[in-house]
Enzyme design. Sequence first.
Site, mmCIF file in Angstrom:
data_model
loop_
_atom_site.group_PDB
_atom_site.id
_atom_site.type_symbol
_atom_site.label_atom_id
_atom_site.label_comp_id
_atom_site.label_asym_id
_atom_site.label_seq_id
_atom_site.Cartn_x
_atom_site.Cartn_y
_atom_site.Cartn_z
ATOM 1 N N GLU A 76 0.803 -1.220 0.000
ATOM 2 C CA GLU A 76 0.000 0.000 0.000
ATOM 3 C C GLU A 76 0.839 1.275 0.000
ATOM 4 O O GLU A 76 0.369 2.334 -0.408
ATOM 5 C CB GLU A 76 -1.007 0.007 1.152
ATOM 6 C CG GLU A 76 -0.448 0.002 2.538
ATOM 7 C CD GLU A 76 -1.555 -0.101 3.601
ATOM 8 O OE1 GLU A 76 -1.737 0.866 4.323
ATOM 9 O OE2 GLU A 76 -2.231 -1.145 3.693
ATOM 10 N N HIS A 114 -7.230 1.697 3.871
ATOM 11 C CA HIS A 114 -6.733 1.876 5.246
ATOM 12 C C HIS A 114 -7.494 2.987 5.984
ATOM 13 O O HIS A 114 -6.895 3.944 6.489
ATOM 14 C CB HIS A 114 -5.224 2.162 5.231
ATOM 15 C CG HIS A 114 -4.530 1.655 6.458
ATOM 16 N ND1 HIS A 114 -3.363 0.941 6.412
ATOM 17 C CD2 HIS A 114 -4.844 1.740 7.772
ATOM 18 C CE1 HIS A 114 -2.984 0.621 7.636
ATOM 19 N NE2 HIS A 114 -3.872 1.102 8.480
HETATM 20 P P1 NAI Z 1 -3.106 -5.402 20.350
HETATM 21 O O1 NAI Z 1 -1.632 -5.351 20.564
HETATM 22 O O2 NAI Z 1 -4.016 -4.902 21.410
HETATM 23 O O3 NAI Z 1 -3.557 -6.907 20.017
HETATM 24 C C1 NAI Z 1 -2.912 -7.729 19.121
HETATM 25 C C2 NAI Z 1 -3.024 -9.146 19.656
HETATM 26 O O4 NAI Z 1 -2.495 -10.024 18.674
HETATM 27 C C3 NAI Z 1 -2.220 -9.375 20.950
HETATM 28 O O5 NAI Z 1 -3.074 -9.945 21.910
HETATM 29 C C4 NAI Z 1 -1.100 -10.323 20.534
HETATM 30 O O6 NAI Z 1 -0.762 -11.235 21.550
HETATM 31 C C5 NAI Z 1 -1.751 -11.049 19.361
HETATM 32 N N1 NAI Z 1 -0.818 -11.629 18.415
HETATM 33 C C6 NAI Z 1 0.459 -11.318 18.143
HETATM 34 N N2 NAI Z 1 0.957 -12.122 17.200
HETATM 35 C C7 NAI Z 1 -0.034 -12.984 16.866
HETATM 36 C C8 NAI Z 1 -0.134 -14.059 15.961
HETATM 37 N N3 NAI Z 1 0.877 -14.414 15.190
HETATM 38 N N4 NAI Z 1 -1.312 -14.727 15.888
HETATM 39 C C9 NAI Z 1 -2.362 -14.369 16.660
HETATM 40 N N5 NAI Z 1 -2.327 -13.373 17.534
HETATM 41 C C10 NAI Z 1 -1.171 -12.678 17.631
HETATM 42 O O7 NAI Z 1 -3.361 -4.634 18.970
HETATM 43 P P2 NAI Z 1 -4.735 -4.011 18.453
HETATM 44 O O8 NAI Z 1 -4.868 -2.629 18.937
HETATM 45 O O9 NAI Z 1 -5.834 -4.961 18.711
HETATM 46 O O10 NAI Z 1 -4.441 -3.917 16.879
HETATM 47 C C11 NAI Z 1 -4.270 -5.084 16.106
HETATM 48 C C12 NAI Z 1 -3.711 -4.687 14.758
HETATM 49 O O11 NAI Z 1 -4.696 -3.972 14.019
HETATM 50 C C13 NAI Z 1 -2.530 -3.712 14.810
HETATM 51 O O12 NAI Z 1 -1.303 -4.392 15.040
HETATM 52 C C14 NAI Z 1 -2.571 -3.087 13.456
HETATM 53 O O13 NAI Z 1 -1.788 -3.848 12.574
HETATM 54 C C15 NAI Z 1 -4.036 -3.181 13.048
HETATM 55 N N6 NAI Z 1 -4.685 -1.872 12.977
HETATM 56 C C16 NAI Z 1 -5.261 -1.496 11.789
HETATM 57 C C17 NAI Z 1 -5.889 -0.267 11.671
HETATM 58 C C18 NAI Z 1 -6.568 0.180 10.409
HETATM 59 O O14 NAI Z 1 -6.904 1.365 10.282
HETATM 60 N N7 NAI Z 1 -6.823 -0.698 9.440
HETATM 61 C C19 NAI Z 1 -5.917 0.662 12.810
HETATM 62 C C20 NAI Z 1 -5.349 0.128 14.032
HETATM 63 C C21 NAI Z 1 -4.750 -1.087 14.093
#
Ligand code: NAI
Length: 331
Positions: free
Chosen positions: A265, A297
């Site tokens: 992207e 996004h």
């Molecule tokens: P978070 O850190 O609260 O939760 C992520 C969870 O994924 C954690 O519990 C972690 O242990 C788990 N995790 C790590 N590696 C993993 C794997 N290989 N398999 C399964 N689980 C795994 O993060 P949050 O706030 O929930 O955000 C998640 C993701 O969403 C961010 O990392 C970001 O990439 C994406 N995001 C996208 C946005 C958008 O506008 N499209 C905006 C905000 C976040």
Amino acid sequence: MRVAIFSSKNYDHHSIEKENKHYGHDLIFLNERLTRKTAPKAKGSQAVCIFVNDEADAEVLEILAELGIKLIALRCAGYNNVDLETAKKLNLKVVRVPAYSPYSVAEYAVGMLLTLNRQISRGLHRVRDNNFSLEGLIGLDIHKKTVGIIGVGHIGSVFAHIMKHGFGANVIAYAPRPKPEQAEKIGFQHVSLEELIETSDIISLHCPLTPENHYMINKNTLAKAKKGFYLINTSRGGLVDTKAVIHALKSKHLGGYAADVYEEEGPLFFENHADDIIDDDILERLISFPNVVFTGHQAFLTKEALSNIAHSILQDISDAEAGKKLPDALV
Ligand code: NAI
């Protein structure tokens, strides 16, 4: 502190300036993405504020450190675009906004699922053309379907809650470190990644992109999934091998793909390319499928999220300036 804000759009400008009335930092808004070429524009600043497609690789970080930058403030949750090891070596502090509004992204993922499953976008376009035919618009009830959630952190847990209590779905989840009390409270079941892939009718990705899980959805995982399943990706493009998704859509094994993110992207997103010839044949093929819903996004983009992001980064910048401990620091 003087802060160079890369990749800033009107909505960033508005929300950050509004919040900055309480902080009084000297803010320089730059339209360009942070790259090797644009990094020198941070000259004179002590901090840079960056977004999801800014490139904070080793070379860029070295340029920034040379210019006297002390702090990189990410105005997002994901940090896969920052070379944290190099940042540490260069003594650069890196902060992010861990949870500005999990509702913004989780609610958007639900919207994408409904748009895909109930073909809302196709319905809207038909009616605009005075075409009131319903042929080809059949969806499925989500009620009682198995929804598999990969990653149940801030966003994944809100999505799990909506799926369980809003739709009455059977919710399963994969997490590297399962939390039984969280599963019990929301009402989902922890399973292995394999079981989730094999048994879900809908799979939604809510984990960060790391070197270990790059292309976690690939040719092999897609082949093991249920025929006709839906894949939702509001997390990061690199989690999914797009070529494999195209193949699975062509073979009709994948029933539909809804994505707000894309592995390439960087050069395209957040800009208007309506008058350009797009060079990326993979993206263009992907968005040509009738059972693909694709946005640029925008899942984070709510008033509440923008305001919380602005507050968090400006507070971190003030705390760094005052030499205080930074709870949102990555290094
Ligand atoms: P978070 O850190 O609260 O939760 C992520 C969870 O994924 C954690 O519990 C972690 O242990 C788990 N995790 C790590 N590696 C993993 C794997 N290989 N398999 C399964 N689980 C795994 O993060 P949050 O706030 O929930 O955000 C998640 C993701 O969403 C961010 O990392 C970001 O990439 C994406 N995001 C996208 C946005 C958008 O506008 N499209 C905006 C905000 C976040």
